[in-house]
Design an enzyme around this catalytic site. Structure first.
Site, PDB file in Angstrom:
ATOM      1  N   ARG A 115     104.612  22.936  52.643  1.00  0.00           N
ATOM      2  CA  ARG A 115     104.347  24.372  52.752  1.00  0.00           C
ATOM      3  C   ARG A 115     104.790  25.061  51.465  1.00  0.00           C
ATOM      4  NH1 ARG A 115     103.075  28.046  56.395  1.00  0.00           N
ATOM      5  NH2 ARG A 115     103.124  26.697  58.222  1.00  0.00           N
TER       6      ARG A 115
ATOM      7  N   LYS B 115     102.693  17.332  55.438  1.00  0.00           N
ATOM      8  CA  LYS B 115     102.436  18.726  55.071  1.00  0.00           C
ATOM      9  C   LYS B 115     103.488  19.227  54.090  1.00  0.00           C
ATOM     10  CE  LYS B 115     103.329  22.250  58.053  1.00  0.00           C
ATOM     11  NZ  LYS B 115     103.076  23.120  59.203  1.00  0.00           N
TER      12      LYS B 115
ATOM     13  N   GLN C  72     113.710  30.466  62.895  1.00  0.00           N
ATOM     14  CA  GLN C  72     114.880  30.866  62.078  1.00  0.00           C
ATOM     15  C   GLN C  72     116.121  30.320  62.769  1.00  0.00           C
ATOM     16  OE1 GLN C  72     115.039  34.917  60.567  1.00  0.00           O
ATOM     17  NE2 GLN C  72     112.919  35.249  61.179  1.00  0.00           N
TER      18      GLN C  72
ATOM     19  N   ASP D  72      99.629  20.401  67.463  1.00  0.00           N
ATOM     20  CA  ASP D  72     100.835  20.975  66.848  1.00  0.00           C
ATOM     21  C   ASP D  72     101.545  21.835  67.893  1.00  0.00           C
ATOM     22  OD1 ASP D  72     102.691  21.474  64.893  1.00  0.00           O
ATOM     23  OD2 ASP D  72     101.300  22.381  63.481  1.00  0.00           O
TER      24      ASP D  72
ATOM     25  N   ASP E  46     107.955  58.110  70.237  1.00  0.00           N
ATOM     26  CA  ASP E  46     108.769  57.649  69.097  1.00  0.00           C
ATOM     27  C   ASP E  46     108.814  56.122  68.996  1.00  0.00           C
ATOM     28  OD1 ASP E  46     110.330  56.930  71.222  1.00  0.00           O
ATOM     29  OD2 ASP E  46     112.075  58.132  70.664  1.00  0.00           O
ATOM     30  N   GLY E  47     108.104  55.430  69.884  1.00  0.00           N
ATOM     31  CA  GLY E  47     108.026  53.966  69.806  1.00  0.00           C
ATOM     32  C   GLY E  47     108.959  53.269  70.770  1.00  0.00           C
TER      33      GLY E  47
HETATM   34  C1  R5P Z   1     105.663  24.351  61.606  1.00  0.00           C
HETATM   35  O1  R5P Z   1     106.499  23.508  61.354  1.00  0.00           O
HETATM   36  C2  R5P Z   1     104.947  24.401  62.909  1.00  0.00           C
HETATM   37  O2  R5P Z   1     105.043  23.187  63.579  1.00  0.00           O
HETATM   38  C3  R5P Z   1     103.470  24.736  62.708  1.00  0.00           C
HETATM   39  O3  R5P Z   1     102.865  23.698  61.985  1.00  0.00           O
HETATM   40  C4  R5P Z   1     103.329  26.016  61.970  1.00  0.00           C
HETATM   41  O4  R5P Z   1     104.030  27.030  62.615  1.00  0.00           O
HETATM   42  C5  R5P Z   1     101.868  26.403  61.839  1.00  0.00           C
HETATM   43  O5  R5P Z   1     101.793  27.548  61.078  1.00  0.00           O
HETATM   44  P1  R5P Z   1     100.454  28.046  60.415  1.00  0.00           P
HETATM   45  O6  R5P Z   1      99.400  28.103  61.475  1.00  0.00           O
HETATM   46  O7  R5P Z   1     100.801  29.399  59.883  1.00  0.00           O
HETATM   47  O8  R5P Z   1     100.101  27.096  59.327  1.00  0.00           O
END
Ligand code: R5P
Length: 280
Positions: free
Chosen positions: A184, A182, A89, A208, A33-34
């Site tokens: 997003r 960046k 989050q 990163d 069942d997981g």
């Molecule tokens: C975001 O602020 C993090 O520092 C990374 O840049 C991010 O999690 C990279 O995500 P992805 O590879 O999906 O672009």
């Protein structure tokens, strides 16, 4: 004793070797069942649980490992979260949102005396734990595999990760540091705005904290290719590499990608075990 989560067995073994502590036998099961179940053969009264929480199942398993140790009468538990899922989050972004990182941290705090995390996405998440918490910066270890570089530039895809790039540069010993900007637009759609830094003929090390979908890094690499960088190396602390991330990077022309073993992937070349051992 060192107690491994199923997603973090290699790092747990490295840490056992590094510290001379016993690596405890653990079995992991999943019912039809997981539901999950672990079984731990505890041997001592102090334990270090090493468990990255990459999937929701890993969180459940970590709670089970902690509970099994309590059942076995273990008196002191340190929980090492090499990669802490849900750390992005770290606040309620919209009305009705939970602070998921806080919910996870509270749950983990009930079964441990201490927490150690490695480069959490936001340092502030450490305040969510109800027990003493230590944060490690493992970025310096990312310099270890770098050979002789030509006029190196250590570059982060956004301003938020520039300190990581600086740390890798400092550990390497020479080179310039810069960052892109960046924006997003969605989980997989990011826009990268170049800096003024000259990259022509230089070796560029992109740094990163996480590579997840690979969008951030592949867009950054496209900018560098267009500006005739010599060689581009992609490195990160947590190589999450979900879905087709590895393919995206390969299609962008990246030959060298590596990260640490906080997340065990084919590219997890660098171990954070020595850094964790230092604070145990
Ligand atoms: C975001 O602020 C993090 O520092 C990374 O840049 C991010 O999690 C990279 O995500 P992805 O590879 O999906 O672009």
């Amino acid at each position: 004793m060192i107690v491994a989560g199923s997603a973090t067995q290699g790092l747990a073994a490295e840490l056992a070797a590094e510290t001379g502590r016993a690596l405890t036998p653990v079995s992991y099961e999943q019912f039809p069942d997981g539901e999950r179940k672990v079984q731990v053969t505890a041997t001592g009264d102090r334990a270090v649980v090493v468990a990255s929480t990459i999937s929701d199942g890993d969180w459940v398993e970590l709670l089970q490992l902690q509970d099994a140790l309590a059942e076995a009468g273990v008196e002191h538990v340190t929980t090492v979260l090499p990669y802490m899922g849900y750390a992005r989050q770290d606040q309620a972004f919209e009305d009705g949102d939970p602070v998921s990182a806080r919910a996870m941290a509270r749950a983990i705090s009930t079964g441990t005396d201490r927490v150690i995390t490695v480069n959490p996405h936001e340092e502030a998440v450490t305040e969510f734990f109800d027990v003493p918490t230590t944060t490690l910066d493992a970025a310096g270890r990312l310099a270890t595999p770098l050979d002789e570089l030509t006029d190196p530039l250590f570059l982060s895809p956004d301003a938020g990760a520039i300190e990581l790039a600086e740390t890798v540069r400092d550990a390497y010993g020479r080179g310039a540091v810069d960052h892109f900007e960046k924006t997003r637009h969605s989980g997989t759609d990011v826009e990268i705005e170049p800096s003024e830094a000259a990259v022509d003929g230089r070796d560029v090390v992109l740094v990163d904290d996480i590579v997840a979908t690979g969008s951030t890094m592949s867009e950054s690499v496209a900018v560098l290719n267009a500006r005739e960088a010599n060689n581009v190396i992609v490195t990160c602390v947590h190589p999450l590499l979900v879905s087709n991330a590895r393919l995206k990077l390969a299609r962008a022309g990246v030959e060298t990608v590596y990260g640490t073993d906080t997340i065990e992937r084919g590219v997890s070349e660098v171990s954070v075990a020595p850094a964790v051992a230092d604070v145990l």
